[in-house]
Design an enzyme around this catalytic site. Structure first.
Site, PDB file in Angstrom:
ATOM      1  NE  ARG A 114      -3.704  -1.982   2.496  1.00  0.00           N
ATOM      2  CZ  ARG A 114      -4.854  -1.910   3.298  1.00  0.00           C
ATOM      3  NH1 ARG A 114      -4.944  -1.013   4.324  1.00  0.00           N
ATOM      4  NH2 ARG A 114      -5.659  -3.103   3.334  1.00  0.00           N
ATOM      5  CG  ASP A 159       0.471   5.833   3.777  1.00  0.00           C
ATOM      6  OD1 ASP A 159      -0.153   5.015   3.866  1.00  0.00           O
ATOM      7  OD2 ASP A 159       1.611   6.108   4.129  1.00  0.00           O
ATOM      8  CE1 TYR A 177       7.242   3.176  -0.856  1.00  0.00           C
ATOM      9  CE2 TYR A 177       7.978   1.509   0.257  1.00  0.00           C
ATOM     10  CZ  TYR A 177       6.836   2.099  -0.163  1.00  0.00           C
ATOM     11  OH  TYR A 177       5.906   1.206  -0.065  1.00  0.00           O
ATOM     12  NE  ARG A 198       4.876  10.780   4.825  1.00  0.00           N
ATOM     13  CZ  ARG A 198       3.209  10.744   4.962  1.00  0.00           C
ATOM     14  NH1 ARG A 198       2.619   9.709   4.691  1.00  0.00           N
ATOM     15  NH2 ARG A 198       2.901  11.913   5.414  1.00  0.00           N
TER      16      ARG A 198
END
Length: 268
Positions: A59, A61, A119, A206
């Site tokens: 997933r 966000d 990422y 993050r």
């Protein structure tokens, strides 16, 4: 696409898509909201005239982008996988781009077959925001001590409990994850932080980026990272970096499924 992809023995399709996350409430289907999963399912269902359920590699966000999100779905019938990409490019909205597709055996699962994910988070360090990057980067003007950020990142590598670096409401009870690589890619006014690991918790990348920025700004010491990890206390880590700077950069599968789905050297 790697040449070593296993020969098909079923009607399972693997599809790799890129998307601009700004217009989506994340990847996962949510009632009444525009999501990537729902957009793919609705488009495929209309195209094939049969209900299609899409399974993603993970997933993302709300507001997070993808250079290489992987999904799979099962077909009772339909065009060859390679041709399907071109049909989908005409039918999907402009902010979802199919990159390639292939047919895989039913042992493949977009999520559970993953070996590693990467990422990338983009920081823009110019004095003013960049008109062409503001949707895809966090504007952090001023000097960042990148060497201190590198020193801090070393402490995050390996297998750790990342309770301090995930959302307090993260549903997973097991918060142990392995990070294999954190690289810093610098260019004029830009700093990209690539994080590669076995898997990630909600907001984990993050929060890592927010903490590294705090170190780079001199508001946190690089050698404090081990203590922050050990405390298992979200309040001790840095802020959660905004979602629009984050991109799912690559997904890796075992060699029999082709390894990384996007060439790491590709300039996208």
């Amino acid at each position: 696409m790697a040449d070593s992809i296993r020969e098909s023995r079923g009607n399972r399709i693997r599809l790799v898509v890129a998307y601009d996350g700004a217009g989506f409430h994340g990847f996962a289907r949510q009632d009444g909201l525009r999501t990537v999963q729902a957009t793919l399912e609705e488009t495929l269902t209309r195209m094939l005239s049969t209900p299609i359920e899409v399974h993603g590699s993970g997933r993302t966000d709300k507001g997070v982008h993808a250079r290489a999100q992987v999904v799979h779905f099962d077909l009772p019938y339909g065009p060859p996988a390679e041709r399907m990409v071109y049909v989908l490019r005409r039918r999907l909205p402009a902010d979802v781009i199919p990159l390639w597709a292939d047919q895989v055996d039913t042992g493949f699962h977009a999520r559970f077959s993953v070996v590693r994910k990467t990422y990338r988070y983009l920081l823009y360090r110019g004095a003013a925001p960049n008109l062409f990057l503001y949707r895809f980067s966090w504007h952090v003007p001023g000097v960042l001590a990148v060497e201190a950020m590198r020193e801090a990142a070393v402490h995050l590598l390996g297998r750790h409990d990342f309770t301090s670096f995930c959302a307090s409401a993260t549903p997973q009870e097991d918060k142990v994850r392995s990070l294999y690589r954190i690289d810093f890619v610098e260019s004029p006014n830009r700093l990209a932080i690539e994080v590669e690991g076995s898997g990630f918790l909600q907001y984990m990348v993050r929060i890592i980026v927010g903490t590294l920025v705090k170190v780079g700004q001199g508001r946190e010491a690089a050698d404090r990272i081990p203590a922050i990890l050990a405390a298992r206390d979200r309040r001790l880590a840095g802020e959660t970096a905004p979602p629009h700077g984050l991109c799912l950069w690559n997904v890796e599968y075992p060699p029999e499924y082709g390894g990384k789905v996007v060439d790491p050297e590709a300039d996208l």
